[in-house]
Design a protein around this motif. Structure first.
Motif, PDB file in Angstrom:
ATOM      1  N   HIS B  40       0.456  -1.334  -0.510  1.00 60.35           N
ATOM      2  CA  HIS B  40       0.182   0.157  -0.399  1.00 60.35           C
ATOM      3  C   HIS B  40       0.992   1.103  -0.016  1.00 60.35           C
ATOM      4  CE1 HIS B  40      -3.402   2.893   1.388  1.00 60.35           C
ATOM      5  NE2 HIS B  40      -2.737   2.945   2.506  1.00 60.35           N
ATOM      6  N   SER B  41       0.640   2.105  -0.832  1.00 57.35           N
ATOM      7  CA  SER B  41       1.472   2.819  -0.727  1.00 57.35           C
ATOM      8  C   SER B  41       0.490   4.467  -0.620  1.00 57.35           C
ATOM      9  CB  SER B  41       2.803   3.435  -2.744  1.00 57.35           C
ATOM     10  OG  SER B  41       2.587   2.177  -2.212  1.00 57.35           O
ATOM     11  N   ILE B  42       2.313   5.407  -0.398  1.00 52.85           N
ATOM     12  CA  ILE B  42       1.216   6.402  -0.314  1.00 52.85           C
ATOM     13  C   ILE B  42       2.195   7.974  -0.678  1.00 52.85           C
ATOM     14  CG2 ILE B  42       1.051   8.844   2.069  1.00 52.85           C
ATOM     15  CD1 ILE B  42       0.725   6.422   3.370  1.00 52.85           C
ATOM     16  N   TYR B  43       1.602   8.535  -1.683  1.00 53.72           N
ATOM     17  CA  TYR B  43       2.365   9.115  -3.040  1.00 53.72           C
ATOM     18  C   TYR B  43       2.501  11.045  -2.364  1.00 53.72           C
ATOM     19  CZ  TYR B  43       2.666   5.013  -5.234  1.00 53.72           C
ATOM     20  OH  TYR B  43       2.587   4.138  -6.209  1.00 53.72           O
ATOM     21  N   LYS B  44       3.419  11.339  -1.581  1.00 53.06           N
ATOM     22  CA  LYS B  44       3.946  12.932  -1.703  1.00 53.06           C
ATOM     23  C   LYS B  44       5.117  13.181  -2.236  1.00 53.06           C
ATOM     24  CE  LYS B  44      -0.207  11.814   1.096  1.00 53.06           C
ATOM     25  NZ  LYS B  44      -0.008  12.751   2.851  1.00 53.06           N
ATOM     26  N   GLY B  45       4.477  14.759  -2.344  1.00 54.26           N
ATOM     27  CA  GLY B  45       5.044  15.932  -2.976  1.00 54.26           C
ATOM     28  C   GLY B  45       6.931  15.043  -3.104  1.00 54.26           C
ATOM     29  N   LYS B  46       7.450  14.839  -2.187  1.00 53.38           N
ATOM     30  CA  LYS B  46       8.619  15.190  -1.882  1.00 53.38           C
ATOM     31  C   LYS B  46       9.240  13.826  -1.597  1.00 53.38           C
ATOM     32  CE  LYS B  46       9.553  20.161   0.248  1.00 53.38           C
ATOM     33  NZ  LYS B  46      10.342  20.634   1.052  1.00 53.38           N
ATOM     34  N   ALA B  47       7.981  12.495  -1.351  1.00 48.59           N
ATOM     35  CA  ALA B  47       8.905  11.115  -1.043  1.00 48.59           C
ATOM     36  C   ALA B  47       7.414  10.435  -1.215  1.00 48.59           C
ATOM     37  CB  ALA B  47       9.101  11.406  -0.256  1.00 48.59           C
ATOM     38  N   ALA B  48       7.255   9.139  -1.620  1.00 48.48           N
ATOM     39  CA  ALA B  48       6.256   8.392  -1.461  1.00 48.48           C
ATOM     40  C   ALA B  48       6.722   7.096  -0.458  1.00 48.48           C
ATOM     41  CB  ALA B  48       6.611   7.467  -2.898  1.00 48.48           C
ATOM     42  N   LEU B  49       5.943   5.981   0.011  1.00 48.56           N
ATOM     43  CA  LEU B  49       6.256   5.386   1.783  1.00 48.56           C
ATOM     44  C   LEU B  49       5.820   4.252   0.917  1.00 48.56           C
ATOM     45  CD1 LEU B  49       6.962   3.862   4.069  1.00 48.56           C
ATOM     46  CD2 LEU B  49       5.171   5.783   5.020  1.00 48.56           C
ATOM     47  N   ASN B 140      20.113  16.667  11.723  1.00 44.33           N
ATOM     48  CA  ASN B 140      20.438  15.669  10.283  1.00 44.33           C
ATOM     49  C   ASN B 140      19.580  15.720   9.629  1.00 44.33           C
ATOM     50  OD1 ASN B 140      22.502  15.467  12.525  1.00 44.33           O
ATOM     51  ND2 ASN B 140      23.472  13.634  10.718  1.00 44.33           N
ATOM     52  N   VAL B 141      18.431  16.634   9.575  1.00 42.30           N
ATOM     53  CA  VAL B 141      17.358  16.752   8.635  1.00 42.30           C
ATOM     54  C   VAL B 141      17.174  16.061   7.091  1.00 42.30           C
ATOM     55  CG1 VAL B 141      15.182  17.917   7.938  1.00 42.30           C
ATOM     56  CG2 VAL B 141      16.124  17.860  10.755  1.00 42.30           C
ATOM     57  N   ASP B 142      18.610  16.837   6.490  1.00 44.95           N
ATOM     58  CA  ASP B 142      18.850  16.529   5.610  1.00 44.95           C
ATOM     59  C   ASP B 142      19.023  14.940   4.748  1.00 44.95           C
ATOM     60  OD1 ASP B 142      21.162  17.616   7.332  1.00 44.95           O
ATOM     61  OD2 ASP B 142      22.341  17.133   5.123  1.00 44.95           O
ATOM     62  N   GLU B 143      19.249  14.100   5.889  1.00 41.04           N
ATOM     63  CA  GLU B 143      19.356  12.453   5.340  1.00 41.04           C
ATOM     64  C   GLU B 143      18.075  12.381   5.043  1.00 41.04           C
ATOM     65  OE1 GLU B 143      21.732  10.735   7.990  1.00 41.04           O
ATOM     66  OE2 GLU B 143      23.429  12.542   8.407  1.00 41.04           O
ATOM     67  N   SER B 144      17.183  13.019   5.994  1.00 40.26           N
ATOM     68  CA  SER B 144      16.426  11.746   6.250  1.00 40.26           C
ATOM     69  C   SER B 144      15.125  12.182   4.797  1.00 40.26           C
ATOM     70  CB  SER B 144      15.262  12.416   7.662  1.00 40.26           C
ATOM     71  OG  SER B 144      15.962  12.581   8.567  1.00 40.26           O
ATOM     72  N   ILE B 145      13.922  11.343   4.797  1.00 39.77           N
ATOM     73  CA  ILE B 145      13.030  11.485   4.042  1.00 39.77           C
ATOM     74  C   ILE B 145      11.443  11.836   4.826  1.00 39.77           C
ATOM     75  CG2 ILE B 145      11.003   9.961   2.433  1.00 39.77           C
ATOM     76  CD1 ILE B 145      14.186   8.621   1.660  1.00 39.77           C
ATOM     77  N   TYR B 146      10.933  12.511   4.600  1.00 40.08           N
ATOM     78  CA  TYR B 146       9.548  13.213   5.044  1.00 40.08           C
ATOM     79  C   TYR B 146       8.161  12.267   5.333  1.00 40.08           C
ATOM     80  CZ  TYR B 146      11.929  15.616   9.304  1.00 40.08           C
ATOM     81  OH  TYR B 146      12.889  15.234  10.392  1.00 40.08           O
ATOM     82  N   ILE B 147       7.445  11.475   5.066  1.00 42.40           N
ATOM     83  CA  ILE B 147       6.267  11.508   4.737  1.00 42.40           C
ATOM     84  C   ILE B 147       5.145  11.592   5.663  1.00 42.40           C
ATOM     85  CG2 ILE B 147       4.747   9.713   3.405  1.00 42.40           C
ATOM     86  CD1 ILE B 147       6.959   9.470   2.432  1.00 42.40           C
ATOM     87  N   PRO B 148       4.325  13.138   5.238  1.00 43.46           N
ATOM     88  CA  PRO B 148       3.336  13.459   6.029  1.00 43.46           C
ATOM     89  C   PRO B 148       2.216  12.906   5.767  1.00 43.46           C
ATOM     90  CG  PRO B 148       4.053  15.329   4.210  1.00 43.46           C
ATOM     91  CD  PRO B 148       5.301  14.413   3.805  1.00 43.46           C
ATOM     92  N   VAL B 149       1.799  11.776   6.746  1.00 46.74           N
ATOM     93  CA  VAL B 149       0.522  11.048   6.990  1.00 46.74           C
ATOM     94  C   VAL B 149      -0.157  11.916   7.173  1.00 46.74           C
ATOM     95  CG1 VAL B 149      -0.406   9.163   7.895  1.00 46.74           C
ATOM     96  CG2 VAL B 149       2.435   8.935   7.347  1.00 46.74           C
TER      97      VAL B 149
END
Lengths: 199, 199, 199, 199
Positions: B40-49, B140-149
């Motif tokens: 099950h995928s959640i697609y957002k502007g900056k990343a997908a989960l 280290n936010v630059d190393e991270s991938i954020y997905i708002p849910v």
């Protein structure tokens, strides 16, 4: 935080009880699904708790149908720690939770507490299920095995109990027997007397 | 709003791990249900989960029965966006959620937050699961991938997790083996020693 | 009280879309379960609403396994009343709810409200889902079909949605493929690389 | 605490209604799952209550598919006590709960109360479902059978109702017919007209 407490009073040997189950041999199950033993365990510093569902019983009726004759239950096994990540299952205590006791657990809110008692024969064997902070009230703490259950672990238990409860009631066997192809056959022979609940 | 955050530290190649699964060939599955991959995928502007359940393991016993040997889990795969509605899965990060971590998620209320850590070998690979507004605290936010849910997406996840959790515990295999016809056979050979939990 | 509102803008003929489904013939389904159409209906004075789940799609992979290719959805059909307990289905409006929209509904609390929009082509077809008392804000009320949904009816919907959601995600197909007998076969060939998520 | 109250007005003989079900003979069910009767009972000092789900009906369509024709329900049977742990089932009262009435029960909060009425023919047969403390308002208490339902027992009922509800709606039959292997076949013949709900 929730604390599962098991107060030990009598020794109890469950292997004895399941010998008929253990005698189940593969050749008996031709065409049937194999038996599967599934215990969900919570390991903590001082003790471990294994939670395992046990099947209900059914009796055959003359019509060829079946009837639930005994509800299933959940078996709790508590073992004290005997070392780092080691548990002494020879000193385990075993208790069962009836369907209603499972309901008590599932209905536990953040501020509730409850206590279960099992006094099967004459003994004083007891089982307690408390929210953290309540167990201090108990006497004979030295006889007891405590398992702290975190909110996340409790959420898992409630989800698993919610899943298994209809199976313990045997309702899955009813549900599995609902079949569009059979139903339409019955349909044709039903009389108007069914109207009362056809609303 | 809930934010799923994946902090990237080490590269991780999951295909490698599943080669035994990929080697599953159709001729092995005669009479069995086919393998099914469901993410099950959640697609957002900056990343997908992508969220995908993984099966538990069972071991055969001498009696012909089976025993759960390892609980299942849920695999989370995060991919950064590489363009409009395009994601770079070659840079994906993969983490697994244990049953208890799933319980943590399911028990999340509107005001709670939680954080998961995965440090399998020596590394500092981490995985965070935060409610919105909390992630600013992280370095280290630059190393991270954020997905708002969103709340709706989280409701879907909780419903899916609540469904799959008993399967990850293997309880479905127990449940599926409960059969009125088998039960009545066992019934006959049970002794009075069962009375303790027949209440 | 919850009110389901359907604002009508364009005519929409769903039969057309299902002609491939209708062409399903019994001889194709040897050994398979028959197709079953299940619509749960709410009948009210001015309109009726039928709610029907629609299956996800799967694609075969070269390995013989399957992969979810499209999530299922729920179809809502609204028909205005044409008389006492009669509804004009020729004037029906049809909308689909995606998995996330179902999540929005399931997460609705007593004081929340939400609105769904469907603008598939160029049109202004819309679908609203409001809590009672909110719908007065809307314009063009004369084009709309309103269905008041009681708390009890909403509880039924949420229970049904909670049940069906994992099927719409295809997770049931994964779950059904988990089999103790297969699992132990895979088990033997797994390498230590699996350790990361064996915690 | 919840109190289930059954106000007795007319005698009601349910065996009569189920004679077509009872005529189900084993030889008709070759290859089918056997019928299973599962009643969950709550035994109290003055009365007992048995709760039993009843299957929905399906009709065959010309295409070989099936269609839900009548939703299932839950049957409540109340029997007054005739002695210590003995109940007089010859004086039992039988009522059915529709799917929406089950929804009312499932949605009951700690402070809510509700009342169900069944007036099938001309009579004044009634059924009440109250939270404890409310039943004093009722007249003709001498005609009634009261069953106090504890919070734990109510939790069990809600869990069982939540499980069975999709089966009463027939959604399980839809769900069971979703099959990766069938799906990919249908997939190929679908036209672009499906796009509206493929979002």
């Amino acid at each position: 935080n929730l604390t599962v407490k098991s107060r030990r009073s009598e020794y109890f040997e469950p292997q004895h009880k399941f010998n008929t189950t253990n005698s189940f041999s593969p050749q008996q199950s031709l065409g049937a699904l194999p038996r599967v033993f599934v215990g969900h365990s919570i390991y903590k510093g001082k003790a471990a708790l294994t939670i395992e569902p046990k099947a209900p019983d059914f009796s055959p009726l003359d019509s060829g149908a079946y009837k639930l004759s005994k509800e299933g239950f959940v078996l709790l096994q508590f073992a004290p720690a005997s070392g780092v990540r080691q548990y002494d299952w020879s000193r385990k205590q075993v208790f069962s939770l009836s369907v209603t006791e499972i309901g008590t657990l599932m209905g536990l809110g953040a501020k509730d507490s409850c206590e279960f008692f099992h006094d099967p024969n004459k003994g004083k064997r007891r089982f307690g299920f408390y929210l953290a902070g309540v167990q201090n009230k108990l006497l004979n703490v030295d006889e007891s095995i405590y398992i702290p259950v975190s909110k996340a672990e409790f959420t898992v238990l409630v989800s698993a109990f919610n899943y298994i409860l209809p199976f313990l009631l045997g309702w899955h066997a009813f549900a599995n027997s609902i079949n569009p192809e059979d139903s339409s056959r019955f349909n044709n022979s039903r009389s108007g007397a069914d109207l009362e609940w056809s609303r």
